[in-house]
Design an enzyme around this catalytic site. Structure first.
Site, PDB file in Angstrom:
ATOM      1  N   TYR A   1      -2.495  -1.307  10.393  1.00  0.00           N
ATOM      2  CA  TYR A   1      -2.337  -1.449   8.933  1.00  0.00           C
ATOM      3  C   TYR A   1      -0.959  -0.932   8.504  1.00  0.00           C
ATOM      4  O   TYR A   1      -0.242  -1.576   7.734  1.00  0.00           O
ATOM      5  CB  TYR A   1      -3.460  -0.665   8.256  1.00  0.00           C
ATOM      6  CG  TYR A   1      -3.614  -0.860   6.770  1.00  0.00           C
ATOM      7  CD1 TYR A   1      -4.187  -2.017   6.257  1.00  0.00           C
ATOM      8  CD2 TYR A   1      -3.234   0.138   5.868  1.00  0.00           C
ATOM      9  CE1 TYR A   1      -4.368  -2.179   4.891  1.00  0.00           C
ATOM     10  CE2 TYR A   1      -3.415  -0.014   4.506  1.00  0.00           C
ATOM     11  CZ  TYR A   1      -3.989  -1.176   4.020  1.00  0.00           C
ATOM     12  OH  TYR A   1      -4.163  -1.327   2.662  1.00  0.00           O
TER      13      TYR A   1
ATOM     14  N   SER B   1       0.865  -1.185   0.000  1.00  0.00           N
ATOM     15  CA  SER B   1       0.000   0.000   0.000  1.00  0.00           C
ATOM     16  C   SER B   1       0.893   1.223   0.000  1.00  0.00           C
ATOM     17  O   SER B   1       2.055   1.143   0.415  1.00  0.00           O
ATOM     18  CB  SER B   1      -0.860  -0.002   1.268  1.00  0.00           C
ATOM     19  OG  SER B   1      -1.425   1.285   1.485  1.00  0.00           O
TER      20      SER B   1
HETATM   21  C1  BGC Z   1      -6.246   1.546   1.957  1.00  0.00           C
HETATM   22  C2  BGC Z   1      -7.439   2.417   1.630  1.00  0.00           C
HETATM   23  C3  BGC Z   1      -7.001   3.856   1.501  1.00  0.00           C
HETATM   24  C4  BGC Z   1      -5.847   3.987   0.558  1.00  0.00           C
HETATM   25  C5  BGC Z   1      -5.342   5.413   0.437  1.00  0.00           C
HETATM   26  C6  BGC Z   1      -5.153   1.784   0.962  1.00  0.00           C
HETATM   27  O1  BGC Z   1      -4.065   0.995   1.290  1.00  0.00           O
HETATM   28  O2  BGC Z   1      -6.635   0.187   1.914  1.00  0.00           O
HETATM   29  O3  BGC Z   1      -8.399   2.270   2.640  1.00  0.00           O
HETATM   30  O4  BGC Z   1      -8.087   4.639   1.015  1.00  0.00           O
HETATM   31  O5  BGC Z   1      -4.800   3.160   0.977  1.00  0.00           O
HETATM   32  O6  BGC Z   1      -5.171   6.014   1.685  1.00  0.00           O
END
Ligand code: BGC
Length: 258
Positions: free
Chosen positions: A159, A146
């Site tokens: 996360y 991410s």
């Molecule tokens: C997350 C999303 C978020 C995006 C940008 C992703 O990794 O799962 O929930 O909107 O990042 O912030």
């Protein structure tokens, strides 16, 4: 299906019953790969992915495995080899997120997010690599990370901890496994239209605030991510390892004075 970018390859994709994982499964199959659709819970989504692939003339099996359980991912990899005789590509896609103030995060929340998002890729990759080494075969590992492997996301500390860990795991394994011709890279999506973002997308003010931060002015699509995942799995990316590829419409580089 003889002239696809992944013809003759076998790919395991975790969390392939919905969202980005399903998008990658369909794209890989369209590019000629045989696909192992891993899923947890969403039987309907997994079955639908398999049916769509077969309707288009592709090959797929579905396997229920919880990536946070090392014994289950061992069996996932074994089932891929049993069905297709090998597994060349692993996409560690399965992921979850749970927001909350740092001070309110429970041990169970922490375990849920870290177990799926970090322990999952760790032991799935281990099971995948063990079979490659035993067969003296090259391979590709692609982790769905991410932008938050690098960029802060207040109220999503678990996360961020998991994705930050996934960044270093990728770098470490790229070096350790490079001599075996196994490449390891991360994809860092920004805001993509998938079920993980359903709540946010339904919240007008929150969605508008997010879009204001994305220079390209829109959320990403499944194809935006699946096209990159196809490139990284293809022969064109043979010399690429140890890198994160950001696909976020510019979000990560964006800063606004309100
Ligand atoms: C997350 C999303 C978020 C995006 C940008 C992703 O990794 O799962 O929930 O909107 O990042 O912030």
């Amino acid at each position: 299906m003889s002239d696809g970018k992944l013809t003759g390859k076998v790919a395991i994709i975790t969390g392939a019953s919905s969202g980005i994982g399903q998008g990658i499964a369909l794209k890989y199959a369209a590019e000629g790969a045989s696909v192992v659709i891993d899923y947890f819970g969403n039987d309907a989504g997994a079955t639908s992915a398999k049916q769509q692939i077969e309707a288009a003339g592709g090959k797929a099996i579905i396997v229920a495995a919880d990536v946070s359980k090392p014994s289950e991912v061992g069996s996932l990899v074994d089932q891929a080899w049993a069905a297709f005789g090998k597994a060349d590509i692993l996409v560690n896609n399965a992921g979850v997120e749970k927001g909350g103030e740092f001070v309110d995060v429970l041990e169970a929340d922490y375990d849920f997010v870290l177990n799926v998002n970090l322990k999952g890729p760790y032991f799935t990759t281990q099971a995948f690599v063990k079979r490659l080494l035993a067969a003296n075969m090259p391979g590709r590992v692609i982790n769905m990370s991410s932008v938050h492997e690098d960029m802060v996301f207040p109220h999503f500390s678990t996360y961020c901890a998991a994705k930050g860990g996934l960044r270093m795991l990728m770098r470490d394994l790229a070096v350790e496994l490079g001599p075996k011709n196994i490449t390891v890279n991360n994809i860092a999506p920004g805001a993509i239209s998938t079920p993980i973002n359903t709540k946010m997308m339904a919240d007008g003010p929150q969605l508008r605030a997010l879009l204001a931060n994305i220079p390209l002015g829109r959320m990403g699509t499944l194809d935006d991510v699946a096209n990159l995942a196809t490139f990284l799995a293809s022969d064109d990316a043979a010399y690429i390892t140890g890198s994160t590829y950001v696909v976020d419409g510019g979000l990560m580089r964006s800063y606004h004075e309100q």
